[in-house]
Design a protein around this motif. Structure first.
Motif, PDB file in Angstrom:
ATOM      1  N   SER A  72       0.794  -1.517   0.498  1.00  0.00           N
ATOM      2  CA  SER A  72       0.082  -0.129   0.264  1.00  0.00           C
ATOM      3  C   SER A  72       0.673   1.222   0.413  1.00  0.00           C
ATOM      4  O   SER A  72       1.783   0.955   0.193  1.00  0.00           O
ATOM      5  N   ALA A  73       0.215   2.596  -0.076  1.00  0.00           N
ATOM      6  CA  ALA A  73       1.124   3.944  -0.583  1.00  0.00           C
ATOM      7  C   ALA A  73       0.396   4.522   0.886  1.00  0.00           C
ATOM      8  O   ALA A  73      -1.286   4.584   1.218  1.00  0.00           O
ATOM      9  N   THR A  74       0.885   5.071   1.193  1.00  0.00           N
ATOM     10  CA  THR A  74       0.644   6.074   2.740  1.00  0.00           C
ATOM     11  C   THR A  74       1.486   7.489   2.736  1.00  0.00           C
ATOM     12  O   THR A  74       2.384   7.503   1.951  1.00  0.00           O
ATOM     13  N   THR A  75       0.514   8.174   3.119  1.00  0.00           N
ATOM     14  CA  THR A  75       1.566  10.079   4.132  1.00  0.00           C
ATOM     15  C   THR A  75       1.445  10.574   4.840  1.00  0.00           C
ATOM     16  O   THR A  75       2.222  11.489   4.855  1.00  0.00           O
ATOM     17  N   ARG A  76       1.684   9.026   5.519  1.00  0.00           N
ATOM     18  CA  ARG A  76       2.752   8.796   6.991  1.00  0.00           C
ATOM     19  C   ARG A  76       3.705   8.618   6.976  1.00  0.00           C
ATOM     20  O   ARG A  76       4.028   8.032   6.203  1.00  0.00           O
ATOM     21  N   GLU A  77       4.481   9.129   7.471  1.00  0.00           N
ATOM     22  CA  GLU A  77       5.945   8.606   8.159  1.00  0.00           C
ATOM     23  C   GLU A  77       6.269   7.608   8.655  1.00  0.00           C
ATOM     24  O   GLU A  77       5.221   6.939   9.402  1.00  0.00           O
ATOM     25  N   CYS A  78       7.697   7.039   8.075  1.00  0.00           N
ATOM     26  CA  CYS A  78       8.485   5.637   8.114  1.00  0.00           C
ATOM     27  C   CYS A  78       8.356   5.902   9.379  1.00  0.00           C
ATOM     28  O   CYS A  78       9.114   6.660   9.823  1.00  0.00           O
ATOM     29  N   ARG A  79       7.695   5.040  10.194  1.00  0.00           N
ATOM     30  CA  ARG A  79       8.162   4.443  11.346  1.00  0.00           C
ATOM     31  C   ARG A  79       9.660   3.610  11.738  1.00  0.00           C
ATOM     32  O   ARG A  79      10.320   2.567  10.554  1.00  0.00           O
ATOM     33  N   ILE A  80      10.358   3.681  13.052  1.00  0.00           N
ATOM     34  CA  ILE A  80      11.492   3.002  12.880  1.00  0.00           C
ATOM     35  C   ILE A  80      10.810   1.684  12.857  1.00  0.00           C
ATOM     36  O   ILE A  80      10.272   0.707  13.388  1.00  0.00           O
ATOM     37  N   GLY A  81      12.003   0.567  11.806  1.00  0.00           N
ATOM     38  CA  GLY A  81      11.720  -0.748  11.053  1.00  0.00           C
ATOM     39  C   GLY A  81      10.786  -1.414   9.948  1.00  0.00           C
ATOM     40  O   GLY A  81      11.272  -1.824  10.330  1.00  0.00           O
ATOM     41  N   GLU A  82      10.543   0.279   9.801  1.00  0.00           N
ATOM     42  CA  GLU A  82       9.446  -0.004   8.657  1.00  0.00           C
ATOM     43  C   GLU A  82      10.812   0.464   7.496  1.00  0.00           C
ATOM     44  O   GLU A  82      12.067   1.085   7.511  1.00  0.00           O
ATOM     45  N   ILE A  83      10.029  -0.863   6.204  1.00  0.00           N
ATOM     46  CA  ILE A  83      11.410  -0.615   5.601  1.00  0.00           C
ATOM     47  C   ILE A  83      10.406  -0.017   3.879  1.00  0.00           C
ATOM     48  O   ILE A  83       8.962  -0.637   3.534  1.00  0.00           O
ATOM     49  N   PRO A  84      10.867   0.858   3.333  1.00  0.00           N
ATOM     50  CA  PRO A  84      10.219   1.716   2.660  1.00  0.00           C
ATOM     51  C   PRO A  84      10.135   0.888   1.453  1.00  0.00           C
ATOM     52  O   PRO A  84      11.001   0.333   0.863  1.00  0.00           O
ATOM     53  N   GLY A  85       8.897   0.357   0.582  1.00  0.00           N
ATOM     54  CA  GLY A  85       8.328   0.365  -0.659  1.00  0.00           C
ATOM     55  C   GLY A  85       8.406  -1.127  -0.305  1.00  0.00           C
ATOM     56  O   GLY A  85       8.243  -2.551  -1.000  1.00  0.00           O
ATOM     57  N   GLU A  86       8.236  -2.041   1.102  1.00  0.00           N
ATOM     58  CA  GLU A  86       8.178  -3.115   1.379  1.00  0.00           C
ATOM     59  C   GLU A  86       6.836  -3.199   2.503  1.00  0.00           C
ATOM     60  O   GLU A  86       5.783  -3.771   2.694  1.00  0.00           O
ATOM     61  N   THR A  87       6.769  -2.397   3.590  1.00  0.00           N
ATOM     62  CA  THR A  87       6.417  -1.750   4.393  1.00  0.00           C
ATOM     63  C   THR A  87       5.223  -1.328   4.065  1.00  0.00           C
ATOM     64  O   THR A  87       3.910  -1.115   3.805  1.00  0.00           O
ATOM     65  N   TYR A  88       5.425   0.125   3.141  1.00  0.00           N
ATOM     66  CA  TYR A  88       4.859   1.088   2.592  1.00  0.00           C
ATOM     67  C   TYR A  88       5.086   1.890   1.650  1.00  0.00           C
ATOM     68  O   TYR A  88       6.521   1.646   1.630  1.00  0.00           O
ATOM     69  N   HIS A  89       4.977   2.220   0.475  1.00  0.00           N
ATOM     70  CA  HIS A  89       5.331   3.200  -0.146  1.00  0.00           C
ATOM     71  C   HIS A  89       4.835   4.676   0.410  1.00  0.00           C
ATOM     72  O   HIS A  89       3.713   4.820   0.020  1.00  0.00           O
ATOM     73  N   TYR A  90       5.732   5.349   0.991  1.00  0.00           N
ATOM     74  CA  TYR A  90       6.217   6.841   1.412  1.00  0.00           C
ATOM     75  C   TYR A  90       5.721   7.379   0.140  1.00  0.00           C
ATOM     76  O   TYR A  90       6.822   8.143   0.059  1.00  0.00           O
ATOM     77  N   VAL A  91       4.403   8.357   0.280  1.00  0.00           N
ATOM     78  CA  VAL A  91       4.344   9.267  -0.738  1.00  0.00           C
ATOM     79  C   VAL A  91       4.055  10.305   0.437  1.00  0.00           C
ATOM     80  O   VAL A  91       3.289  10.903   1.033  1.00  0.00           O
ATOM     81  N   THR A  92       4.064  12.020  -0.765  1.00  0.00           N
ATOM     82  CA  THR A  92       3.973  12.747  -0.052  1.00  0.00           C
ATOM     83  C   THR A  92       2.219  12.608  -0.325  1.00  0.00           C
ATOM     84  O   THR A  92       1.757  11.950  -1.316  1.00  0.00           O
ATOM     85  N   PHE A  93       1.597  14.082   0.385  1.00  0.00           N
ATOM     86  CA  PHE A  93       0.279  14.254   0.862  1.00  0.00           C
ATOM     87  C   PHE A  93      -0.556  14.215  -1.260  1.00  0.00           C
ATOM     88  O   PHE A  93      -0.473  14.463  -1.957  1.00  0.00           O
ATOM     89  N   ASP A  94       0.331  16.183  -1.679  1.00  0.00           N
ATOM     90  CA  ASP A  94       0.476  15.584  -2.971  1.00  0.00           C
ATOM     91  C   ASP A  94       0.368  15.001  -4.067  1.00  0.00           C
ATOM     92  O   ASP A  94      -0.266  14.724  -4.945  1.00  0.00           O
ATOM     93  N   ARG A  95       1.188  13.988  -4.115  1.00  0.00           N
ATOM     94  CA  ARG A  95       1.353  12.612  -5.233  1.00  0.00           C
ATOM     95  C   ARG A  95      -0.128  11.901  -4.835  1.00  0.00           C
ATOM     96  O   ARG A  95       0.067  11.448  -5.827  1.00  0.00           O
ATOM     97  N   PHE A  96      -0.191  11.768  -3.708  1.00  0.00           N
ATOM     98  CA  PHE A  96      -1.132  10.629  -2.401  1.00  0.00           C
ATOM     99  C   PHE A  96      -2.357  11.539  -4.097  1.00  0.00           C
ATOM    100  O   PHE A  96      -3.211  10.583  -4.383  1.00  0.00           O
ATOM    101  N   GLU A  97      -2.928  12.614  -4.068  1.00  0.00           N
ATOM    102  CA  GLU A  97      -4.542  13.609  -3.787  1.00  0.00           C
ATOM    103  C   GLU A  97      -4.020  13.346  -5.953  1.00  0.00           C
ATOM    104  O   GLU A  97      -5.070  13.429  -6.395  1.00  0.00           O
ATOM    105  N   SER A  98      -2.620  13.418  -6.467  1.00  0.00           N
ATOM    106  CA  SER A  98      -2.631  13.307  -7.451  1.00  0.00           C
ATOM    107  C   SER A  98      -2.439  12.098  -8.244  1.00  0.00           C
ATOM    108  O   SER A  98      -3.149  11.812  -9.243  1.00  0.00           O
ATOM    109  N   MET A  99      -2.364  10.597  -7.369  1.00  0.00           N
ATOM    110  CA  MET A  99      -2.472   9.467  -8.057  1.00  0.00           C
ATOM    111  C   MET A  99      -4.683   9.094  -7.600  1.00  0.00           C
ATOM    112  O   MET A  99      -5.089   8.426  -8.589  1.00  0.00           O
ATOM    113  N   ILE A 100      -5.286   9.567  -6.859  1.00  0.00           N
ATOM    114  CA  ILE A 100      -5.809   9.735  -6.507  1.00  0.00           C
ATOM    115  C   ILE A 100      -7.667  10.064  -7.589  1.00  0.00           C
ATOM    116  O   ILE A 100      -7.809   9.721  -9.025  1.00  0.00           O
TER     117      ILE A 100
END
Length: 201
Positions: free
Chosen positions: A37-65
């Motif tokens: 999944s993709a999310t706009t929240r910050e990556c937490r300790i122990g999480e791996i970008p691209g595996e736990t979530y795709h971390y994106v900005t608000f603007d990018r997420f709303e553009s995807m919508i």
């Protein structure tokens, strides 16, 4: 004729153990692919970008919508969460089974786009146990937990819209029941495909 994969959706209220069940399931199920999944929240300790979530900005997420790129999405505690649709469709068209681990609001959106999707609703043993799990994981404030529990009451009223419901009281038992259900749905699809091919012959 290329066999399409099955779209499985593992869902349920926050704190029911979706992530834990999904992780245990994927360790046993080598033929099951998890959609990240993709999310706009910050990556937490122990999480791996691209595996736990795709971390994106608000603007990018709303553009995807806006561009129709999201299969489903929802907003929780001020952040967006959602499933990019392109990779899911690609895997299904390649005949691979895909698992989405998402919140109920998103699961019901997926059902509208993929009526054939298999929706599995994880049920907490009780509201008391659910609250204890949310408190013990220490991720949210008391106010956020109260909001989660209020959302849970609505989510539980949607459980009958799912293909099946499984109580997560014991992790090992729950994972076994989910696996058994996945294999049951696979067997059903194989039987239907065999009947169709027989008719075509």
């Amino acid at each position: 004729m290329q066999k399409k994969g099955i779209l499985f959706v593992l869902s349920g209220p926050s704190g029911t153990g979706k992530g834990t069940v999904c992780k245990a399931l994927l360790e046993k199920e080598r033929e099951l692919y998890l959609s990240v999944s993709a999310t706009t929240r910050e990556c937490r300790i122990g999480e791996i970008p691209g595996e736990t979530y795709h971390y994106v900005t608000f603007d990018r997420f709303e553009s995807m919508i806006a561009n129709g790129e999201m299969l489903e999405y929802a907003k929780y505690n001020g952040n967006y969460y959602g499933t990019p649709g392109e990779s899911v469709r690609k895997l299904l068209n390649e005949g691979k089974d895909v698992m989405l681990e998402i919140e109920p609001q998103g699961a019901l959106q997926v059902k509208k786009i993929f009526p054939e999707a298999v929706l599995i609703f994880l049920v907490p043993p009780s509201m008391r146990v659910l609250k204890e799990r949310l408190v013990n994981r220490g991720r949210e404030t008391a106010e956020e937990i109260a909001q989660r529990l209020e959302t849970t009451r609505w989510e539980l009223t949607q459980a009958d819209k799912y293909t099946t419901q499984i109580v997560n009281d014991n992790l090992e038992v729950c994972v076994h029941e989910v696996m058994a259900y996945l294999n049951k749905k696979r067997a059903e699809q194989e039987m239907i495909a065999a009947l169709i091919n027989e008719k075509l012959d």
